[in-house]
Enzyme design. Structure first.
Site, PDB file in Angstrom:
ATOM      1  CG  ASN A   1      -1.920   1.114   1.245  1.00  0.00           C
ATOM      2  OD1 ASN A   1      -1.778   2.106   0.531  1.00  0.00           O
ATOM      3  ND2 ASN A   1      -2.946   0.986   2.065  1.00  0.00           N
TER       4      ASN A   1
ATOM      5  CE  LYS B   1      -0.111   2.630   6.572  1.00  0.00           C
ATOM      6  NZ  LYS B   1      -1.524   2.861   6.973  1.00  0.00           N
TER       7      LYS B   1
ATOM      8  NE  ARG C   1      -5.764   2.528  -0.860  1.00  0.00           N
ATOM      9  CZ  ARG C   1      -5.665   3.696  -0.238  1.00  0.00           C
ATOM     10  NH1 ARG C   1      -4.527   4.033   0.351  1.00  0.00           N
ATOM     11  NH2 ARG C   1      -6.681   4.531  -0.215  1.00  0.00           N
TER      12      ARG C   1
ATOM     13  CG  ASP D   1      -9.162   2.314  -2.300  1.00  0.00           C
ATOM     14  OD1 ASP D   1      -9.581   1.346  -1.655  1.00  0.00           O
ATOM     15  OD2 ASP D   1      -8.245   3.044  -1.895  1.00  0.00           O
TER      16      ASP D   1
ATOM     17  N   GLY E   1     -10.348   8.318   8.505  1.00  0.00           N
ATOM     18  CA  GLY E   1      -8.911   8.349   8.719  1.00  0.00           C
ATOM     19  C   GLY E   1      -8.395   9.685   8.212  1.00  0.00           C
TER      20      GLY E   1
ATOM     21  CD  GLU F   1     -10.182   0.231  12.845  1.00  0.00           C
ATOM     22  OE1 GLU F   1      -9.205  -0.161  13.534  1.00  0.00           O
ATOM     23  OE2 GLU F   1     -10.260   0.061  11.610  1.00  0.00           O
ATOM     24  CG  HIS F   2      -7.906   3.538  17.190  1.00  0.00           C
ATOM     25  ND1 HIS F   2      -7.364   3.417  15.924  1.00  0.00           N
ATOM     26  CD2 HIS F   2      -7.793   2.327  17.761  1.00  0.00           C
ATOM     27  CE1 HIS F   2      -6.933   2.183  15.754  1.00  0.00           C
ATOM     28  NE2 HIS F   2      -7.176   1.498  16.845  1.00  0.00           N
TER      29      HIS F   2
ATOM     30  CD  GLU G   1      -7.686   0.427   3.329  1.00  0.00           C
ATOM     31  OE1 GLU G   1      -8.236   1.214   2.544  1.00  0.00           O
ATOM     32  OE2 GLU G   1      -6.785   0.766   4.121  1.00  0.00           O
TER      33      GLU G   1
END
Length: 401
Positions: A11, A18, A95, A152, A212, A335-336, A383
């Protein structure tokens, strides 16, 4: 010990890369290794590689001269990663942010495919070139290695003509100027996971909030994308870390005519200097804004604006769905950040949504009260796993076996 048979996923962004390695012989594609190369092009690059348990295998500060662009970073990553993998790499999945109209499913990478994707760079200038750089590098170094591009935009291809069409002349629509939608790999993963964890909800009307650095919403009907907030480019929809989201097109004309700004300067402004960064006076990260909110009015106002616009978007998506059975928060902020989730749901209480503050504070999966008219969930997205799954499917298809 790393598995003997691996699928790698990449990615690649403008300043990060990543990587993840999955066991190709495991039906569930278990994670074996993962890494992140951050600070590409900056004075402080860093490469961290861990095993599936999070144990550090490498934590290095690469030479700045060898970390100036995504292609250099991929070459360096490959060099450092190779000694840590004793097994065979069967394929690499990538990706790719924009697949345009032509690429509506994962595709084997060839030189011709790379060139067609490169033509879409103006539609995703922040991402597309970085996505393609590792493909070119691997094709030169390992031409025999199967590479798969995963898009995507592909998850949204089944949306209706009404949703995809923009109110502009037909000749522009014919040239591909219409809504595409993004974050499709994330939404695909959530849709699949919902079918396992909450099958009744998965068959209903769900809005997924991928929040994000880039942020968007997707309306799912029976696990299929029927609407999303991003459109022609990844600038549209919700405000983001450094991007404005939905914006009056007249502002761009104003910048050109009155401020004499070039297209390149406007592009930089819209991708790097807007969104939460602009609203707060310099802070694009929600975690930073949350720590400042108690004492900094601009930080508090930026978060309030972000939550308000997300809630507005949820209502827009629910309008397309004709109702709302569930709201799912995912990605880094989703999520956080209990703060953002609570602020969003507060705007939706008139719809009957009721948050369980204790469950929300502990980041539980189900964070709604029993009296809530719609479920509210927090789900981790993956992903990389989704890319690996698509890559595995192509690996085992008769035409590529």
């Amino acid at each position: 010990m790393i598995a003997d048979s691996l699928i790698l996923t990449l990615n690649a962004g403008s300043s990060s890369l990543k990587v993840a390695g999955f066991n190709a012989e495991d039906p569930e594609l278990g994670l074996c290794i993962k890494g992140a190369f951050t600070g590409i092009g900056s004075a402080h690059p860093r490469l961290v590689i861990t095993d599936r348990d999070g144990t550090h295998l490498l934590d290095a500060l690469p030479p700045v001269a060898q970390s100036q662009n995504p292609e250099d970073a991929q070459t360096l990553l490959a060099r450092e990663l190779t000694p840590l993998i004793s097994g065979h790499i069967h394929a690499v999945g990538h990706r790719v942010v924009h697949g345009g109209d032509a690429f509506n499913q994962p595709t084997v990478v060839t030189d011709a495919v790379i060139e067609r994707l490169a033509r879409l760079t103006p539609l995703a200038p922040l991402h597309q070139g970085a996505n393609l750089a590792p493909m070119r590098s691997i094709a030169r170094r390992r031409p025999e290695l199967l590479q798969v591009a995963c898009f995507d935009t592909a998850f949204h291809h089944g949306q209706s003509a009404q949703v995809r069409r923009l109110p502009i002349p037909a000749w522009l629509d014919d040239e591909g100027v219409h809504r595409y939608g993004f974050h499709g790999l994330s939404y695909d993963y959530i849709a699949r996971t919902l079918k396992i964890r909450a099958p009744a909800l998965a068959s209903g009307r769900v809005v997924v909030a991928h929040l994000g650095a880039g942020a968007s919403l997707c309306a799912l009907q029976n696990g299929q994308s029927v609407d999303t907030t991003m459109g022609f480019t990844a600038l549209d929809g919700l405000p983001m870390g450094t991007r404005p989201g939905r914006l009056d097109a007249g502002i761009v004309l104003y910048l050109m005519r009155e401020k004499r700004m070039s297209p390149e300067a406007i592009e930089h402004l819209l991708y790097h200097d807007c969104g939460l960064k602009a609203l707060s006076g310099g802070h694009a990260e929600v975690s930073e804004l949350e720590s400042l909110a108690a004492t900094d009015e601009r930080a508090e106002a930026a978060l309030a604006y972000f939550a308000w616009r997300i809630a507005q978007g949820v209502v827009e998506m629910a309008t397309t769905l004709g109702g709302l059975d569930g709201l799912v928060f995912t990605a880094g902020i989703g999520e956080h950040s209990a703060y953002v989730r609570k602020a969003v749901v507060a705007h939706l209480e008139w719809l009957g949504l009721a948050l369980d503050d204790t469950a929300n504070a502990t980041h539980a999966e189900c964070i709604h009260q029993r009296t809530s008219r719609a479920e509210i969930r927090v789900m981790a997205t993956d992903e990389a796993w989704m890319i690996a799954r698509h890559t595995q499917t192509l690996m085992t298809s008769p035409s590529h076996s």
